[in-house]
Design an enzyme around this catalytic site. Structure first.
Site, mmCIF file in Angstrom:
data_model
loop_
_atom_site.group_PDB
_atom_site.id
_atom_site.type_symbol
_atom_site.label_atom_id
_atom_site.label_comp_id
_atom_site.label_asym_id
_atom_site.label_seq_id
_atom_site.Cartn_x
_atom_site.Cartn_y
_atom_site.Cartn_z
ATOM 1 N N GLU A 1 1.544 -6.342 12.850
ATOM 2 C CA GLU A 1 2.655 -5.666 13.539
ATOM 3 C C GLU A 1 2.412 -5.535 15.046
ATOM 4 O OE1 GLU A 1 2.752 -2.108 11.009
ATOM 5 O OE2 GLU A 1 4.819 -2.568 10.487
ATOM 6 N N SER B 1 -3.802 -0.730 8.108
ATOM 7 C CA SER B 1 -2.868 -1.706 7.569
ATOM 8 C C SER B 1 -2.893 -3.017 8.371
ATOM 9 C CB SER B 1 -1.498 -1.033 7.618
ATOM 10 O OG SER B 1 -0.488 -1.890 7.416
ATOM 11 N N ASN C 1 5.303 2.284 10.811
ATOM 12 C CA ASN C 1 4.746 2.692 12.093
ATOM 13 C C ASN C 1 5.630 2.169 13.219
ATOM 14 O OD1 ASN C 1 2.476 4.183 11.331
ATOM 15 N ND2 ASN C 1 1.252 2.336 11.005
ATOM 16 N N PRO D 1 0.761 -12.090 9.119
ATOM 17 C CA PRO D 1 1.193 -11.600 10.439
ATOM 18 C C PRO D 1 0.858 -10.106 10.575
ATOM 19 C CG PRO D 1 2.968 -12.775 9.312
ATOM 20 C CD PRO D 1 1.868 -12.615 8.312
ATOM 21 N N LYS E 1 6.512 -4.120 6.305
ATOM 22 C CA LYS E 1 6.114 -4.186 7.703
ATOM 23 C C LYS E 1 7.365 -4.309 8.588
ATOM 24 C CE LYS E 1 1.794 -3.747 7.113
ATOM 25 N NZ LYS E 1 1.028 -4.653 6.294
ATOM 26 N N ALA F 1 0.826 -1.204 0.000
ATOM 27 C CA ALA F 1 0.000 0.000 0.000
ATOM 28 C C ALA F 1 0.870 1.269 0.000
ATOM 29 C CB ALA F 1 -0.939 -0.031 1.209
ATOM 30 N N VAL F 2 1.674 1.426 1.034
ATOM 31 C CA VAL F 2 2.479 2.649 1.169
ATOM 32 C C VAL F 2 3.565 2.718 0.096
ATOM 33 C CG1 VAL F 2 4.121 3.833 2.697
ATOM 34 C CG2 VAL F 2 1.988 2.897 3.630
ATOM 35 N N LYS G 1 1.560 8.976 17.119
ATOM 36 C CA LYS G 1 1.048 8.046 16.110
ATOM 37 C C LYS G 1 0.866 6.643 16.697
ATOM 38 C CE LYS G 1 -0.029 6.797 11.802
ATOM 39 N NZ LYS G 1 0.829 6.371 10.733
ATOM 40 N N TRP H 1 18.278 -6.901 0.019
ATOM 41 C CA TRP H 1 17.965 -5.701 -0.785
ATOM 42 C C TRP H 1 18.802 -4.526 -0.291
ATOM 43 C CZ3 TRP H 1 15.705 -6.429 -5.142
ATOM 44 C CH2 TRP H 1 14.629 -7.302 -5.303
HETATM 45 N N1 LIG Z 1 -1.374 1.128 4.675
HETATM 46 C C1 LIG Z 1 -1.519 2.224 5.415
HETATM 47 O O1 LIG Z 1 -2.565 2.873 5.356
HETATM 48 C C2 LIG Z 1 -0.390 2.716 6.288
HETATM 49 C C3 LIG Z 1 -0.447 4.043 6.743
HETATM 50 C C4 LIG Z 1 0.591 4.522 7.533
HETATM 51 C C5 LIG Z 1 1.646 3.698 7.879
HETATM 52 N N2 LIG Z 1 1.667 2.409 7.443
HETATM 53 C C6 LIG Z 1 2.834 1.600 7.810
HETATM 54 O O2 LIG Z 1 3.635 1.464 6.641
HETATM 55 C C7 LIG Z 1 4.342 0.220 6.663
HETATM 56 C C8 LIG Z 1 3.999 -0.540 5.384
HETATM 57 O O3 LIG Z 1 2.608 -0.852 5.442
HETATM 58 P P1 LIG Z 1 1.735 -1.235 4.164
HETATM 59 O O4 LIG Z 1 0.326 -1.072 4.570
HETATM 60 O O5 LIG Z 1 2.220 -0.557 2.954
HETATM 61 O O6 LIG Z 1 2.059 -2.794 4.058
HETATM 62 P P2 LIG Z 1 1.694 -3.792 2.873
HETATM 63 O O7 LIG Z 1 0.574 -3.272 2.056
HETATM 64 O O8 LIG Z 1 1.571 -5.138 3.498
HETATM 65 O O9 LIG Z 1 2.992 -3.760 1.962
HETATM 66 C C9 LIG Z 1 4.198 -4.315 2.369
HETATM 67 C C10 LIG Z 1 4.872 -4.833 1.123
HETATM 68 O O10 LIG Z 1 6.197 -5.236 1.464
HETATM 69 C C11 LIG Z 1 6.454 -6.423 0.754
HETATM 70 N N3 LIG Z 1 7.581 -7.111 1.362
HETATM 71 C C12 LIG Z 1 7.661 -7.755 2.541
HETATM 72 N N4 LIG Z 1 8.881 -8.259 2.710
HETATM 73 C C13 LIG Z 1 9.597 -7.920 1.620
HETATM 74 C C14 LIG Z 1 10.913 -8.159 1.197
HETATM 75 N N5 LIG Z 1 11.761 -8.885 1.944
HETATM 76 N N6 LIG Z 1 11.318 -7.679 0.012
HETATM 77 C C15 LIG Z 1 10.494 -6.960 -0.759
HETATM 78 N N7 LIG Z 1 9.205 -6.696 -0.424
HETATM 79 C C16 LIG Z 1 8.775 -7.174 0.754
HETATM 80 C C17 LIG Z 1 5.162 -7.185 0.827
HETATM 81 O O11 LIG Z 1 5.159 -8.205 -0.118
HETATM 82 P P3 LIG Z 1 4.092 -9.429 -0.104
HETATM 83 O O12 LIG Z 1 3.088 -9.013 -1.122
HETATM 84 O O13 LIG Z 1 4.909 -10.590 -0.501
HETATM 85 O O14 LIG Z 1 3.552 -9.544 1.277
HETATM 86 C C18 LIG Z 1 4.178 -6.056 0.508
HETATM 87 O O15 LIG Z 1 4.086 -5.859 -0.891
HETATM 88 C C19 LIG Z 1 3.896 -0.491 7.931
HETATM 89 O O16 LIG Z 1 4.801 -0.247 8.976
HETATM 90 C C20 LIG Z 1 2.548 0.169 8.261
HETATM 91 O O17 LIG Z 1 2.234 0.105 9.628
HETATM 92 C C21 LIG Z 1 0.674 1.897 6.648
#
Ligand SMILES: NC(=O)c1ccc[n+]([C@@H]2O[C@H](COP(=O)([O-])OP(=O)(O)OC[C@H]3O[C@@H](n4cnc5c(N)ncnc54)[C@H](OP(=O)(O)O)[C@@H]3O)[C@@H](O)[C@H]2O)c1
Length: 299
Positions: free
Chosen positions: A260, A248, A101, A258, A75, A11-12, A178, A85
């Site tokens: 967070e 998220s 987060n 899993p 995450k 997402a982010v 936050k 990476w």
């Molecule tokens: N979404 C929100 O609204 C939001 C807002 C503010 C803050 N946040 C924070 O931002 C962070 C990211 O959240 P998100 O919602 O964007 O998570 P997400 O949608 O689950 O995206 C995480 C991405 O990272 C990938 N990933 C995991 N391990 C990896 C690796 N070793 N190499 C490459 N890619 C990898 C995942 O791949 P897979 O597809 O294989 O799982 C997924 O595509 C978190 O800490 C969250 O708390 C999120």
């Protein structure tokens, strides 16, 4: 022209990839874990952005040169999994923006990028993966970073985009504010319900209690928080959200991944214990979050 890598096109990560790719002179590489889509589509009120990166990689062995900027958008519990990476993408010219987060960004990431600048970032980016390579963005993108040279450089980098970067003098307070909201969001995980769940008075009361406990721990950690005011503000934010807004952590729960919980709720509970602060509501929800997190939690 900057060379930019986004690790984690969820997402982010997708939102940041799409924003920086609008500046055509940057070189963008997206690093994925699963089979990556060939393009990223971000839908928001301001329109649809289609991002076709210069490279989309699924294997760290394919990384060529280190880059100027890494946006780490995975995450917190997946950080160690991105070590290869980071090893390939980072050197002493690189700034790693940790879009996660929680707290402890520096300690989590620096061992994997020892010669780079690690810039912790608190991000507001209400976004959800809604399909293969498709993300829905439902509000403004804001980033808070420590007031530092790297933070100023990030402002310059993102200034032409819709993302607003704020240099924060007191990052501890900023991050804890936050986290208090993230702790409360655990209630969406446990009920598997979106923001509408806070129309229930009992849920608002529990959310208020959790926010007060978290803010008290944050205060003991040096955050300058008015405990009651923080909790009141969080409840006001929750009730003003669109009822179908999620978080998220909820999306992870619904997908059986899993969550967070350890890096958010677990950390706050542990720090509370270390300060002798009573956290009765957290003490109930932490084991429930652990038991419902998508990996087989042991111990
Ligand atoms: N979404 C929100 O609204 C939001 C807002 C503010 C803050 N946040 C924070 O931002 C962070 C990211 O959240 P998100 O919602 O964007 O998570 P997400 O949608 O689950 O995206 C995480 C991405 O990272 C990938 N990933 C995991 N391990 C990896 C690796 N070793 N190499 C490459 N890619 C990898 C995942 O791949 P897979 O597809 O294989 O799982 C997924 O595509 C978190 O800490 C969250 O708390 C999120």
């Amino acid at each position: 022209m900057a060379r930019i890598a986004v690790i984690g096109p969820g997402a982010v990560g997708s939102v940041f990839a799409a924003l920086v790719s609008e500046q055509k002179d940057h070189d963008l590489v997206v690093c994925a874990r699963s089979v990556p889509p060939d393009k990223i589509v971000v839908e928001s009120e301001s329109g649809t952005r289609v991002c076709i990166p210069d490279a989309i990689l699924a294997d760290p062995a394919e990384v060529g040169e280190p880059v100027d900027w890494v946006f780490l958008a995975i995450k917190a519990h997946d950080t160690a999994g991105a070590a290869r990476w980071l090893a390939g993408l980072c050197d002493e010219r690189t700034t790693v923006v940790v879009l996660q987060n929680g707290i402890g960004h520096q300690a989590r990431v620096a061992p994997h990028a020892p010669t780079s600048v690690v810039l912790p970032a608190i991000v507001w980016c209400p976004s959800e993966v809604v399909g293969d390579g498709r993300v829905s963005l439902r509000g403004p993108v804001r980033v808070g970073v420590p007031d530092s040279p790297a933070g100023s450089d990030l402002i310059d980098l993102l200034d032409p985009t819709e993302a607003r970067v704020e240099l924060v003098a007191d990052f501890t307070t900023h991050a804890w504010r936050k986290i208090c909201a993230n702790v409360v969001a655990g209630l969406m995980v446990l009920t598997e319900r979106r923001a509408e769940v806070f129309s229930l008075a009992g849920m608002r009361a529990l959310a208020h209690q959790l926010a007060c406990e978290s803010a008290s721990v944050g205060k003991a950690e040096g955050a300058r928080l008015d405990v009651r005011a923080v909790a009141d503000a969080i409840i006001a934010e929750l009730v003003s959200m669109p009822s179908d807004m999620g978080t998220s952590m909820l999306f992870d729960r619904l997908a059986g991944r899993p969550t967070e919980w350890r890096e958010i709720h677990g950390v706050v509970q542990e720090l509370g214990k270390s300060h002798g602060i009573s956290t009765p509501a957290l003490d109930v929800i932490v084991p429930l979050l652990q038991a419902t997190s998508g990996r087989q939690e042991q111990g």
